[in-house]
Scaffold this motif. Structure first.
Motif, PDB file in Angstrom:
ATOM      1  N   ALA A 229       0.672  -1.108  -0.075  1.00  0.00           N
ATOM      2  CA  ALA A 229      -0.022  -0.087   0.090  1.00  0.00           C
ATOM      3  C   ALA A 229       0.940   1.270  -0.028  1.00  0.00           C
ATOM      4  CB  ALA A 229      -0.862   0.042   1.194  1.00  0.00           C
ATOM      5  N   TYR A 230       0.615   1.832  -1.078  1.00  0.00           N
ATOM      6  CA  TYR A 230       1.695   3.121  -1.216  1.00  0.00           C
ATOM      7  C   TYR A 230       0.559   4.496  -0.953  1.00  0.00           C
ATOM      8  CZ  TYR A 230       3.976   7.058  -3.441  1.00  0.00           C
ATOM      9  OH  TYR A 230       4.909   8.106  -3.919  1.00  0.00           O
ATOM     10  N   SER A 231       1.131   5.400  -0.255  1.00  0.00           N
ATOM     11  CA  SER A 231       0.335   6.584   0.149  1.00  0.00           C
ATOM     12  C   SER A 231      -1.304   6.459   0.219  1.00  0.00           C
ATOM     13  CB  SER A 231       0.408   7.591  -1.220  1.00  0.00           C
ATOM     14  OG  SER A 231       1.608   8.265  -1.213  1.00  0.00           O
ATOM     15  N   ARG A 303       4.165   2.219   2.252  1.00  0.00           N
ATOM     16  CA  ARG A 303       5.066   3.206   2.037  1.00  0.00           C
ATOM     17  C   ARG A 303       4.276   4.548   1.883  1.00  0.00           C
ATOM     18  NH1 ARG A 303      10.449   4.268  -1.150  1.00  0.00           N
ATOM     19  NH2 ARG A 303      10.958   2.156  -0.768  1.00  0.00           N
ATOM     20  N   VAL A 304       4.963   5.636   2.522  1.00  0.00           N
ATOM     21  CA  VAL A 304       4.431   6.773   2.533  1.00  0.00           C
ATOM     22  C   VAL A 304       5.035   7.864   2.009  1.00  0.00           C
ATOM     23  CG1 VAL A 304       2.790   6.122   4.336  1.00  0.00           C
ATOM     24  CG2 VAL A 304       4.990   7.531   4.757  1.00  0.00           C
ATOM     25  N   ASP A 305       4.792   8.864   1.717  1.00  0.00           N
ATOM     26  CA  ASP A 305       5.635  10.398   1.288  1.00  0.00           C
ATOM     27  C   ASP A 305       5.786  11.415   2.300  1.00  0.00           C
ATOM     28  OD1 ASP A 305       5.936   9.394  -1.450  1.00  0.00           O
ATOM     29  OD2 ASP A 305       4.000   9.897  -2.005  1.00  0.00           O
ATOM     30  N   ASP A 312       0.525  10.546   7.887  1.00  0.00           N
ATOM     31  CA  ASP A 312       0.849  10.017   9.173  1.00  0.00           C
ATOM     32  C   ASP A 312      -0.261   9.114   9.364  1.00  0.00           C
ATOM     33  OD1 ASP A 312       2.519  11.781   9.723  1.00  0.00           O
ATOM     34  OD2 ASP A 312       1.420  13.391  10.558  1.00  0.00           O
ATOM     35  N   GLU A 313      -1.731   9.204   8.613  1.00  0.00           N
ATOM     36  CA  GLU A 313      -2.603   7.995   8.957  1.00  0.00           C
ATOM     37  C   GLU A 313      -2.140   6.629   8.199  1.00  0.00           C
ATOM     38  OE1 GLU A 313      -5.783   8.939   5.561  1.00  0.00           O
ATOM     39  OE2 GLU A 313      -5.356  10.631   6.555  1.00  0.00           O
ATOM     40  N   GLY A 314      -1.010   6.606   7.245  1.00  0.00           N
ATOM     41  CA  GLY A 314      -0.536   5.420   6.587  1.00  0.00           C
ATOM     42  C   GLY A 314       0.304   4.852   7.653  1.00  0.00           C
ATOM     43  N   ILE A 315       1.110   5.971   8.589  1.00  0.00           N
ATOM     44  CA  ILE A 315       1.849   5.351   9.729  1.00  0.00           C
ATOM     45  C   ILE A 315       1.235   4.811  10.502  1.00  0.00           C
ATOM     46  CG2 ILE A 315       3.512   6.204  11.274  1.00  0.00           C
ATOM     47  CD1 ILE A 315       4.703   8.296   8.901  1.00  0.00           C
ATOM     48  N   ALA A 316       0.057   5.125  10.888  1.00  0.00           N
ATOM     49  CA  ALA A 316      -0.829   4.795  12.166  1.00  0.00           C
ATOM     50  C   ALA A 316      -1.296   3.483  11.646  1.00  0.00           C
ATOM     51  CB  ALA A 316      -1.971   5.858  12.377  1.00  0.00           C
ATOM     52  N   VAL A 332       9.399   5.596   4.423  1.00  0.00           N
ATOM     53  CA  VAL A 332       9.036   6.951   3.781  1.00  0.00           C
ATOM     54  C   VAL A 332       9.751   7.619   2.818  1.00  0.00           C
ATOM     55  CG1 VAL A 332       8.672   9.488   4.861  1.00  0.00           C
ATOM     56  CG2 VAL A 332       8.397   7.719   6.525  1.00  0.00           C
ATOM     57  N   ASN A 333       9.175   8.004   1.677  1.00  0.00           N
ATOM     58  CA  ASN A 333       9.759   8.589   0.650  1.00  0.00           C
ATOM     59  C   ASN A 333      10.183  10.105   0.962  1.00  0.00           C
ATOM     60  OD1 ASN A 333       9.867   6.315  -1.142  1.00  0.00           O
ATOM     61  ND2 ASN A 333       7.677   7.136  -1.988  1.00  0.00           N
TER      62      ASN A 333
END
Length: 366
Positions: A229-231, A303-305, A312-316, A332-333
């Motif tokens: 799952a990206y962004s 993976r998030v940008d 931050d919701e992806g990290i959560a 994180v990119n």
């Protein structure tokens, strides 16, 4: 007493005047590419937000669909090496949807590999579960690149919530994705594939995560071997006070307007889930899944940008997966905003290539 160190909050929290052109965190290559579309400045606020009536939301979704489709199509994505790339074959399969509808599957496979069993990457496109076409040029390029790297890439032509002819709110698109994945899993021999990885960006990442949660609830999770799952667009903050958003998802404030504005995102999410109770439904917005719902899921990569309002919701969600004992990796990119790994193949080719290596490597490792 105040401490000995001064501190300025990141991005637009610390300086509301910042834009991609002036925020020093931005990769200069990306700023240059954004400027070709006028996106080096913050996006203007749209005509609707999460509280707007359906008629106004529909107008906003139409404007977003055509505006972003035109802008993304104008971004140069081809590289000189593409002239000499081997051909990729494309076929179309059709799965039966739960609403009596047909779900098209676009299968991309490198020519000459027909006698091989290859890993499969099932691609679900972005657009907030609401807009953008499955086979827009950037997506075709992405699917072709995946196939060139030795996997079979399959795009699901799910129902967007918005279209010119009908309204397909949650769970229509998710049901299409689930039906498509089950079709693919039951036709492995015909498709010449092995392990199945779900992969998508933004709203497509939401649908990847939600499909896995749905499969886990319904007992067919073994059809899915991994999720990338990206962004990911995983949380509807409808009704949240500003203080809670600042505490839990500061990126929504720090990066607001950086090619993606939170008011527009709220409008899109409300259009996708018009029933208020669905706005916290775990398979509409996976952030709301419990730890128990995540137990037993297959390996995930999130993976998030760095400069994405949705970071931050992806990290959560990654942290929730870890709490559930899921084999999950998060990264994180740096220096880029929402979806840059997919959108800016030419401008930041090194980032695009790194993403390809990670996705294909993940699919082959399962």
């Amino acid at each position: 007493m105040p401490g000995p160190y001064s501190f300025q909050p990141e991005g637009r929290i610390g300086d509301a005047t910042l834009s991609p052109a002036t925020d020093p965190r931005f990769n200069p290559k990306l700023v240059k590419a954004l400027a070709t579309q006028g996106w080096e400045n913050n996006l203007p606020i749209g005509i609707a937000d999460e509280n707007s009536p359906l008629e106004q939301l529909t107008k906003e979704m139409r404007a977003q669909h055509y505006g972003f489709s035109e802008g993304f199509a104008a971004i140069p994505n081809y590289l000189a090496k593409d002239v000499n790339e081997p051909p990729v074959d494309r076929k179309t399969h059709v799965a039966q949807g739960v609403d009596g509808n047909h779900v098209k599957l676009y299968v991309f496979r490198k020519s000459g590999t027909e006698d091989q069993v290859l890993p499969c990457v099932v691609y679900i496109h972005g657009g907030g579960m609401t807009t953008l076409d499955t086979l827009r040029p950037g997506n075709v390029r992405w699917l072709t690149d995946l196939a060139q790297q030795g996997v079979v890439s399959i795009a699901i032509d799910f129902r967007n919530a918005w279209s010119e002819t009908e309204y397909n709110p949650f769970p229509a698109g998710l049901n299409d994705c689930a039906a498509a994945v089950r079709y693919i899993a039951s036709h492995k021999d015909e498709l010449g594939i092995g392990k199945i990885t779900l992969e998508g960006e933004s709203g497509g990442a939401n649908l990847c995560l939600a499909t896995a949660l749905k499969a886990n609830q319904e007992g067919w999770i073994k059809d899915i071997d991994g999720v990338y799952a990206y962004s990911p667009n995983v949380c509807n903050v409808y009704g949240w006070p500003a203080e809670r958003i600042a505490r839990e998802f500061p990126s929504r404030l720090a990066n607001d307007g950086y090619m993606f504005d939170t008011a527009g995102a709220g409008a899109m999410q409300s259009y996708y889930a018009p029933n208020i109770q669905d706005r916290t439904h775990p398979i509409a917005f996976p952030y709301y899944a419990t730890v128990e719902m995540c137990r037993g899921l297959p390996p995930h990569i999130i993976r998030v940008d760095e400069l994405d309002p949705l970071r931050d919701e992806g990290i959560a969600y990654y942290r929730k997966l870890c709490s559930a004992g899921v084999d999950a990796v998060g990264s994180v990119n740096l220096g880029v905003t929402h979806g840059s790994m997919v959108l800016f193949r030419r401008a930041i080719s090194e980032l695009h290539s790194a993403g390809m290596r990670e996705i294909v490597g993940f699919a082959k490792s399962l």
